[in-house]
Design an enzyme around this catalytic site. Structure first.
Site, short mmCIF file in Angstrom:
data_model
loop_
_atom_site.label_atom_id
_atom_site.label_comp_id
_atom_site.label_asym_id
_atom_site.label_seq_id
_atom_site.Cartn_x
_atom_site.Cartn_y
_atom_site.Cartn_z
N HIS A 307 152.12 -43.39 25.23
CA HIS A 307 151.43 -42.50 26.17
C HIS A 307 150.13 -42.05 25.55
CE1 HIS A 307 150.72 -39.24 29.00
NE2 HIS A 307 151.56 -39.89 29.78
N ASP A 364 158.36 -43.42 32.70
CA ASP A 364 158.75 -44.62 33.44
C ASP A 364 159.95 -45.34 32.83
OD1 ASP A 364 156.65 -44.51 35.40
OD2 ASP A 364 155.30 -44.87 33.73
N1 COA Z 1 154.16 -51.61 23.21
C1 COA Z 1 153.61 -52.09 22.07
N2 COA Z 1 152.52 -51.57 21.49
C2 COA Z 1 151.96 -50.51 22.08
C3 COA Z 1 152.46 -49.95 23.26
C4 COA Z 1 153.61 -50.54 23.84
N3 COA Z 1 154.13 -50.06 24.96
N4 COA Z 1 151.68 -48.91 23.63
C5 COA Z 1 150.71 -48.81 22.72
N5 COA Z 1 150.87 -49.77 21.78
C6 COA Z 1 150.06 -49.97 20.56
C7 COA Z 1 148.62 -50.31 20.92
O1 COA Z 1 148.45 -51.71 21.10
C8 COA Z 1 147.88 -49.76 19.73
O2 COA Z 1 148.11 -50.66 18.63
P1 COA Z 1 147.01 -50.84 17.44
O3 COA Z 1 146.81 -49.46 16.87
O4 COA Z 1 147.65 -51.80 16.51
O5 COA Z 1 145.78 -51.36 18.12
C9 COA Z 1 148.64 -48.49 19.40
O6 COA Z 1 149.97 -48.70 19.91
C10 COA Z 1 148.09 -47.23 19.97
O7 COA Z 1 147.96 -47.33 21.37
P2 COA Z 1 147.45 -46.07 22.16
O8 COA Z 1 146.03 -45.78 21.79
O9 COA Z 1 148.44 -44.98 22.00
O10 COA Z 1 147.52 -46.60 23.67
P3 COA Z 1 146.61 -46.14 24.89
O11 COA Z 1 146.48 -44.67 24.92
O12 COA Z 1 145.37 -46.93 24.94
O13 COA Z 1 147.52 -46.64 26.11
C11 COA Z 1 149.46 -46.74 27.43
C12 COA Z 1 148.56 -45.85 26.59
C13 COA Z 1 150.50 -45.87 28.12
C14 COA Z 1 148.62 -47.44 28.51
C15 COA Z 1 150.16 -47.79 26.52
O14 COA Z 1 150.99 -47.12 25.58
C16 COA Z 1 150.95 -48.82 27.30
O15 COA Z 1 150.39 -49.81 27.75
N6 COA Z 1 152.30 -48.59 27.47
C17 COA Z 1 153.10 -49.50 28.28
C18 COA Z 1 152.88 -49.25 29.76
C19 COA Z 1 153.51 -47.95 30.21
O16 COA Z 1 154.65 -47.67 29.92
N7 COA Z 1 152.71 -47.18 30.96
C20 COA Z 1 153.17 -45.93 31.54
C21 COA Z 1 152.49 -44.75 30.92
S1 COA Z 1 153.19 -43.23 31.52
#
Ligand code: COA
Length: 428
Positions: A307, A364
């Protein structure tokens, strides 16, 4: 209280205002920086940019706190109905009995949709994604109620518009499911609750009226309350950006539906179930999927994890996980996907990759399992999120106008070609 910050760039110093919110969150106001210095700030994806002052919802991602208008989500989830929660989000206070009755009456009054609007459903192919139908139909509603196009409506006119939208979104969503299933529409029944009426419009058949069990109605109410607002998330920010051009409420929330559709936002609830089903049927181990999500160059992500704001736990996922067990128990049902979900959560919580990046289950992760237990079809999951989020979208749109906020217009750093001469076609 206003304070000051000093920014030094080269030999120049710039004084910037500092503001503190009611929970002591602090921001540096850079609005005048460009005029003072010609310099812009860069924050791709707006990870650390405040776009507004808002008194609707408070989130503390480090402590896992979520409050609507000051009320903790845990209390609202337990004690408030969705209609009460919507009223609270819209008007800032919990309704009195009289206010609630009148709000309910307005919602009931606006539940039917114009017969000509109903005819539009037959123009969609049966395979249409319900989110596409919802977005299109919300825009269309305004053609049947031109009075809602007035962006400056206040008092009773605004109350009417808000109730109309909260009500129509429910009817349109249920009708989009009925249309795709090739079933006749069930017209709303004003004697039912908000959730009961939705379940009736979804599942009643000409030969049998749907009788929602209290367990299922409560589970749906919980789902909607937990989704009712979440400050400046992607879809709410979209509603605000569109609304900032003074576009009407209906086109602004139709845009919000489109933003919500994506799998990184609201589309994640259905994506989680697809991922869990995939794990179940593939015969591959959970570790295989964990490794895939951890691969540096893969864009595969574990759906329902991570998140932008919550870096400890998402309070909504804790509430949902508990409720999923209770609902399955009360319904005397098992869900094999729940076992996979639990194992996946346990493994990620012990895994260094997920621990180092603070990736925890989000709203979710367990909501899909709850929706499965209620009997909602998979392609309607994100529509359910949209119904729930409607109070938040409406309130944010209204707050933007009350604050007379400027049109949203971010800047960029240009990285393309420098000026060059036009090359005639025969010389290219
Ligand atoms: N699975 C694997 N890796 C993940 C991840 C996941 N669900 N979510 C984040 N990461 C990784 C990123 O690739 C990043 O890796 P890096 O540091 O090696 O580059 C790191 O964790 C940090 O990511 P972050 O900056 O926290 O993500 P974000 O703020 O850009 O994106 C989301 C947030 C929610 C879009 C992202 O976590 C995601 O795509 N989650 C899955 C979809 C989901 O459940 N969405 C609903 C949100 S309520």
């Amino acid at each position: 209280m206003t304070d000051k910050a000093t920014l030094t760039i080269g030999s120049e110093e710039y004084e910037l205002d500092v503001f503190t919110g009611s929970e002591n969150e602090t921001c540096v106001d850079i609005q005048k920086l460009r005029a003072q210095s010609g310099i812009i700030t860069m924050d791709q994806g707006f990870g650390n940019t405040g776009s507004c002052f808002s008194s609707i919802t408070y989130v503390d991602g480090a402590k896992g706190i979520l409050r609507y208008r000051g009320y903790p989500i845990e209390e609202l989830a337990e004690k408030a109905t969705f209609v009460e929660t919507a009223y609270l989000i819209l008007y800032g206070e919990l309704p009195t009995e009289k206010q609630l009755l009148s709000f309910r009456q307005q919602i009931a009054e606006h539940a039917p949709i114009h017969t000509n609007l109903e005819h539009h459903f037959s123009g969609f192919p049966k395979s249409s994604p319900p989110m596409a139908i919802l977005s299109a139909m919300l825009n269309l509603v305004s053609c049947f109620h031109p009075e809602v196009l007035d962006v400056h409506s206040e008092g009773p006119e605004f109350d009417r518009t808000a109730a109309l939208l909260l009500s129509k979104v429910r009817t349109i969503s249920a009708f989009s499911y009925r249309m795709a299933a090739g079933k006749p529409f069930n017209h709303p029944n004003p004697n039912l609750t908000y959730c009961g009426n939705f379940l009736h419009m979804m599942f009643s058949e000409p030969y049998q009226e749907y009788a929602a069990s209290p367990v299922i109605e409560r589970a749906l109410k919980l789902f909607l309350v937990l989704h009712a607002d979440h400050e400046q998330n992607c879809s709410t920010s979209t509603v605000r950006v569109v609304g900032s051009s003074r576009a009407n409420l209906f086109s602004s929330v139709a845009a919000g539906v489109c933003a919500l559709w994506g799998p990184l936002h609201g589309g994640a609830n259905a994506a989680v179930i697809r991922m869990l089903s995939d794990i179940k049927t593939s015969g591959k181990s959970i570790n295989f999927y964990l490794d895939k999500a951890k691969e540096k160059n893969s864009d595969y992500k574990l759906m329902g994890f991570g998140h932008r704001v919550y870096k400890n736990f998402d309070p909504r996922s804790i509430i949902l996980k508990k409720r999923v067990y209770e609902v399955l128990d009360e319904l005397k049902k098992d869900d094999p996907l729940l076992e996979i979900a639990i194992e996946l959560e346990e493994k990620t919580l012990k895994d260094d990759y997920f621990k180092e990046r603070n990736l925890y289950p989000n709203v979710d992760f367990y909501s899909g399992i709850l929706l499965r237990a209620i009997g909602i079809p998979l392609d309607m999951y994100t529509v359910m999120f949209a119904i729930g989020r409607m109070p938040g979208w409406i309130s944010n749109w209204r707050e933007l106008l009350e604050h007379n906020q400027r049109i949203s217009r971010p800047r960029q750093i240009y990285t393309g070609k420098n000026e060059r001469k036009f090359v005639p076609l025969d010389e290219r």
